[in-house]
Design a protein around this motif. Structure first.
Motif, mmCIF file in Angstrom:
data_model
loop_
_atom_site.group_PDB
_atom_site.id
_atom_site.type_symbol
_atom_site.label_atom_id
_atom_site.label_comp_id
_atom_site.label_asym_id
_atom_site.label_seq_id
_atom_site.Cartn_x
_atom_site.Cartn_y
_atom_site.Cartn_z
ATOM 1 N N UNK A 204 -80.538 -11.529 -1.261
ATOM 2 C CA UNK A 204 -79.502 -11.942 -0.303
ATOM 3 C C UNK A 204 -78.364 -10.928 -0.294
ATOM 4 N N UNK A 205 -77.997 -10.451 -1.478
ATOM 5 C CA UNK A 205 -76.940 -9.445 -1.583
ATOM 6 C C UNK A 205 -77.301 -8.208 -0.769
ATOM 7 N N UNK A 206 -78.497 -7.673 -0.952
ATOM 8 C CA UNK A 206 -78.935 -6.490 -0.203
ATOM 9 C C UNK A 206 -78.960 -6.765 1.298
ATOM 10 N N UNK A 207 -79.384 -7.970 1.674
ATOM 11 C CA UNK A 207 -79.440 -8.325 3.090
ATOM 12 C C UNK A 207 -78.034 -8.361 3.702
ATOM 13 N N UNK A 208 -77.100 -9.004 3.008
ATOM 14 C CA UNK A 208 -75.721 -9.086 3.514
ATOM 15 C C UNK A 208 -75.069 -7.706 3.555
ATOM 16 N N UNK B 172 -76.621 -4.808 3.923
ATOM 17 C CA UNK B 172 -77.239 -4.067 5.024
ATOM 18 C C UNK B 172 -76.728 -4.538 6.385
ATOM 19 N N UNK B 173 -76.494 -5.826 6.513
ATOM 20 C CA UNK B 173 -75.946 -6.361 7.767
ATOM 21 C C UNK B 173 -74.562 -5.765 8.037
ATOM 22 N N UNK B 174 -73.723 -5.735 7.003
ATOM 23 C CA UNK B 174 -72.379 -5.181 7.155
ATOM 24 C C UNK B 174 -72.452 -3.690 7.469
ATOM 25 N N UNK C 225 -61.677 -1.344 4.567
ATOM 26 C CA UNK C 225 -61.259 -1.202 3.177
ATOM 27 C C UNK C 225 -62.294 -1.782 2.237
ATOM 28 N N UNK C 226 -62.263 -1.306 1.002
ATOM 29 C CA UNK C 226 -63.101 -1.872 -0.044
ATOM 30 C C UNK C 226 -62.737 -3.345 -0.198
ATOM 31 N N UNK C 227 -63.701 -4.205 -0.164
ATOM 32 C CA UNK C 227 -63.471 -5.643 -0.255
ATOM 33 C C UNK C 227 -63.390 -6.335 1.093
ATOM 34 N N UNK D 153 -65.776 -9.065 0.298
ATOM 35 C CA UNK D 153 -65.938 -9.309 -1.135
ATOM 36 C C UNK D 153 -66.749 -10.561 -1.460
ATOM 37 N N UNK D 154 -66.894 -11.472 -0.512
ATOM 38 C CA UNK D 154 -67.629 -12.704 -0.802
ATOM 39 C C UNK D 154 -69.127 -12.469 -1.035
#
Length: 99
Positions: A37-41, A43-45, A18-20, A25-26
């Motif tokens: 860091x946002x792009x890295x996290x 991409x990891x997900x 689901x979205x979030x 969402x963190x």
């Protein structure tokens, strides 16, 4: 999901996509404060979802509550089928044994 890499299963169920939830969402706290860091996290997900989804040999079932994750196809909510439409009156699909 981390343990799925290199394995294959007849059926894979991805739940709560689901979205979030995926991505969680963190990671939003990093969107403005630390874009790298946002792009890295993110991409990891995305990579984890891809690895798990590609472990399904015959059947992949994805569920979500509310809005689907942005990692799913854009029209996922519109083209999704309700679970009750997937079960035939003859019994479980794919020759599964009834529980």
């Amino acid at each position: 999901m981390y343990r799925f890499k290199g394995l294959e299963f007849q059926r894979v169920f991805l739940t709560s996509v689901s979205d979030g939830q995926i991505p969680h969402q963190r990671i939003e706290q990093h969107r403005l404060a630390n874009p790298d860091r946002y792009r890295q996290e993110e991409q990891r997900a995305r990579s984890l979802v891809f690895v798990v989804a590609t472990r399904a040999r015959d059947e992949l079932v994805i569920t979500w509550n509310g809005r689907p994750s942005r990692f799913l196809l854009e029209d996922a909510a519109r083209t999704a089928r309700n679970a009750t439409t997937l079960v035939s009156p003859d019994g479980p699909p794919s020759g599964s044994a009834a529980a």
